[in-house]
Structures are given as structure tokens and as C-alpha cells.
Write an enzyme that holds these catalytic residues in place. Structure first.
Site, short mmCIF file in Angstrom:
data_model
loop_
_atom_site.label_atom_id
_atom_site.label_comp_id
_atom_site.label_asym_id
_atom_site.label_seq_id
_atom_site.Cartn_x
_atom_site.Cartn_y
_atom_site.Cartn_z
N THR A 1 -4.99 -10.89 -1.27
CA THR A 1 -6.23 -11.34 -1.89
C THR A 1 -5.98 -12.54 -2.80
O THR A 1 -6.87 -13.36 -3.03
CB THR A 1 -6.88 -10.20 -2.69
N TYR B 1 2.75 -1.05 1.09
CA TYR B 1 1.43 -1.55 1.47
C TYR B 1 1.34 -1.56 2.98
O TYR B 1 1.98 -2.39 3.65
CB TYR B 1 1.23 -2.95 0.88
N LYS C 1 -0.25 1.80 -0.98
CA LYS C 1 -1.62 1.33 -0.72
C LYS C 1 -1.81 1.41 0.78
O LYS C 1 -1.12 0.71 1.54
CB LYS C 1 -1.81 -0.10 -1.22
N VAL D 1 -6.99 0.41 -4.43
CA VAL D 1 -6.57 -0.96 -4.73
C VAL D 1 -7.62 -1.85 -4.09
O VAL D 1 -7.73 -1.93 -2.87
CB VAL D 1 -5.17 -1.29 -4.18
#
Length: 295
Positions: free
Chosen positions: A47, A135, A163, A205
Site C-alpha cells: 500500500t 504476509y 497477515k 491490517v
């Protein structure tokens, strides 16, 4: 156990008009997020447009965020890549910058086996004293990290969290059931925040928390206090807004939403494109709308 909280924001990277990282805007964004529902910040992740940030830019962001947050919330640095050695080096630089933990994404493009994934994450974790959040995001990395691999990795002392952006609640449930009590599981899909909590996840998240953070905190608090009906009503109200925030490749929509709210973060870097005026108008209309019957 490393307590990251319940609503973690995967922070965008503010740019100025010439496309350089804007550290003054970064300071303002950090204050804004901390005051609007963010329990922790992930810096330099997808992001944050990590594929287009240089190593120096990432390290400077880590340093600036640590200094500005000043212990108010945990700072998690995105230091993973598809290059194990480079990930180790960046993780060491993040540790020197004073971050609280690192996030390591499943390697993209080179498509390792499950054993390759295990050895990749194990090797990086052994090179740092920091807590590690894994992740899993098969939509971007092509391959999926299977629950068996996550369970094996959870036995490494400083691999403390994941995540999971697979969107697979069955896999998330299996991971929660089979990992140690102090291993935390977070959804990486905003729209699955409530369902993930229902199967035992610690939280989310989030990208949407940039503009929906206070509401997302209310959702989590309602669920954890036993008011599941109220949590479900918040979920129904937020879901179309979350979907709108992913109406174009992220983080273009959430950056547009922040700019519209007076939180200046600039545009995105190529190959991403900013929203058109029409797309921005549509997004703002959805974010500002209140849906009947969802209160």
C-alpha cells in the site's frame, strides 16, 4: 507476545507534486492515523507503493515514522521481497531505524515451493531480533502459502504473526487452530474483518482504515464486547465503502479519498495511475453515503 492491536493501517506513502517522498505530509498522515483508529502502522508495504520505492526511500520512511510516532503505536516495516539476501539487508536497516517489527511478504514472481518459502522466511527471521509478521497475498505473489507452512514457521521464536490476504476463511481457521496461542492472525482483506474476528483472528491490517479507522475500531469493539448485532450493522454499512476503496488498483482510490478529506498525500507513482475526476466523484459519493437500514 507482541501486541500490535486490532486495527493496523497499511500506510500509504505521501508524495509531493514532483513525485518525491514528502516527509512533512508523512508526519501529518501519521498523526491523523493515530488519532483516527490505527493501533499500529505498516510502513513501506504494498500500500506504500514499495515496488517503486528505492531502498534509501524505504529506510528514510522507517526512520521518519519511528521518530514521528515516538512510541505511540508499534511501527511495522515492510522489508520482504523475492530476494532473500536483500530482505535480510533491509530488515537489518529497519532494525537499526528502531522499528518494532517487520512484515515479510511471500516472494512474488519466482514461485518457490512450500519448502522454499519456509527456508526463505526462516533465514530472514534468524538474521534479526525483531518480531516477524508473515504476509500471504496470493493475488499479488501468485503462489499461496499453505497452512502447514505457516504452522511450521510459527514455531520459530520471533515469527509471531501473519497477515492473511488469501480471502480463505477455512485456511485462516486452520492456522488459528494449529498455531500457538501467542501467534496472532490478521485478515488482510478489509471486507472480511468481521468474519475473520468470528473465527478467532486478532484483527485487520487495513487499507480502508485510512478513512474508516474510527468505524473499524467501533466494529471490533462491538464484536469483542459481545454486541455482534451492532458489529454486523457496522460491517454492512462499511462493506460498500471498502469495496469502493478497491475499485481501482490500490492505493490510488484511498489516496484520492485522503486528498478529498484534506489529508494531502499526493498521487501515485507509475505504473499506477491516479483516479479520474469521474472515478473520484463516484468514490466520494459512496464514502459519504449512509445506507438505509444499516444503523
Amino acid at each position: 507476545m507482541m501486541n500490535f492491536g486490532h486495527v493496523l493501517t497499511a500506510m500509504v506513502t505521501p508524495f509531493n507534486q514532483s513525485g518525491a517522498v514528502d516527509f512533512d505530509r508523512t508526519d501529518q498522515l501519521i498523526d491523523y492515523l493515530i488519532s483516527h483508529g490505527s493501533d499500529a502502522l505498516v510502513v513501506g508495504g504494498t500500500t506504500g507503493e514499495s515496488p517503486t520505492l528505492s531502498t534509501n526511500e524505504k529506510v528514510s520512511l522507517f526512520q521518519r515514522t519511528v521518530a514521528k510516532a515516538n512510541g505511540r503505536v508499534p511501527i511495522i516495516a515492510g522489508t520482504g521481497s523475492n530476494n532473500t539476501h536483500a530482505s535480510i539487508e533491509l530488515t537489518k536497516q529497519a532494525e537499526a531505524a528502531g522499528v518494532d517489527a517487520v512484515m515479510l511478504v511471500v516472494p512474488y514472481y519466482n514461485k518457490p515451493t512450500q519448502e522454499g518459502l519456509f527456508q526463505h522466511f526462516k533465514t530472514i527471521a534468524e538474521a534479526t531480533n525483531l518480531p516477524v509478521m508473515l504476509y500471504n497475498i496470493p493475488g499479488r505473489s501468485v503462489i499461496n502459502m499453505e497452512p502447514d507452512t505457516v504452522v511450521r514457521l510459527s514455531r520459530i521464536d520471533n515469527i509471531v504473526s501473519i497477515k492473511d490476504a488469501s480471502g480463505d476463511l477455512d485456511a485462516m481457521t486452520e492456522i488459528i487452530a494449529r498455531t500457538p496461542e501467542d501467534f496472532s492472525v490478521y485478515s488482510g482483506e478489509d471486507g472480511l474483518t468481521l468474519p475473520s474476528l468470528a473465527v478467532g483472528a486478532n484483527g485487520i491490517v487495513s487499507v480502508s482504515a485510512h478513512v474508516l479507522g474510527d468505524d473499524m475500531q467501533r466494529l471490533v469493539e462491538a464484536y469483542r464486547s459481545g454486541d455482534v448485532g451492532y458489529a454486523a450493522r457496522i460491517h454492512r454499512r462499511l462493506l460498500p465503502k471498502m469495496q469502493a476503496i478497491f475499485s481501482a488498483p490500490s492505493p490510488a482510490p484511498v489516496k484520492a479519498a485522503l486528498n478529498q478529506r484534506g489529508v494531502e498525500v499526493g498521487s501515485v507513482r507509475l505504473p499506477l495511475l491516479p483516479l479520474t475526476e469521474e472515478e473520484t466523484t463516484d468514490l466520494v459519493n459512496i464514502l459519504d453515503a449512509e445506507l438505509a437500514g444499516t444503523h
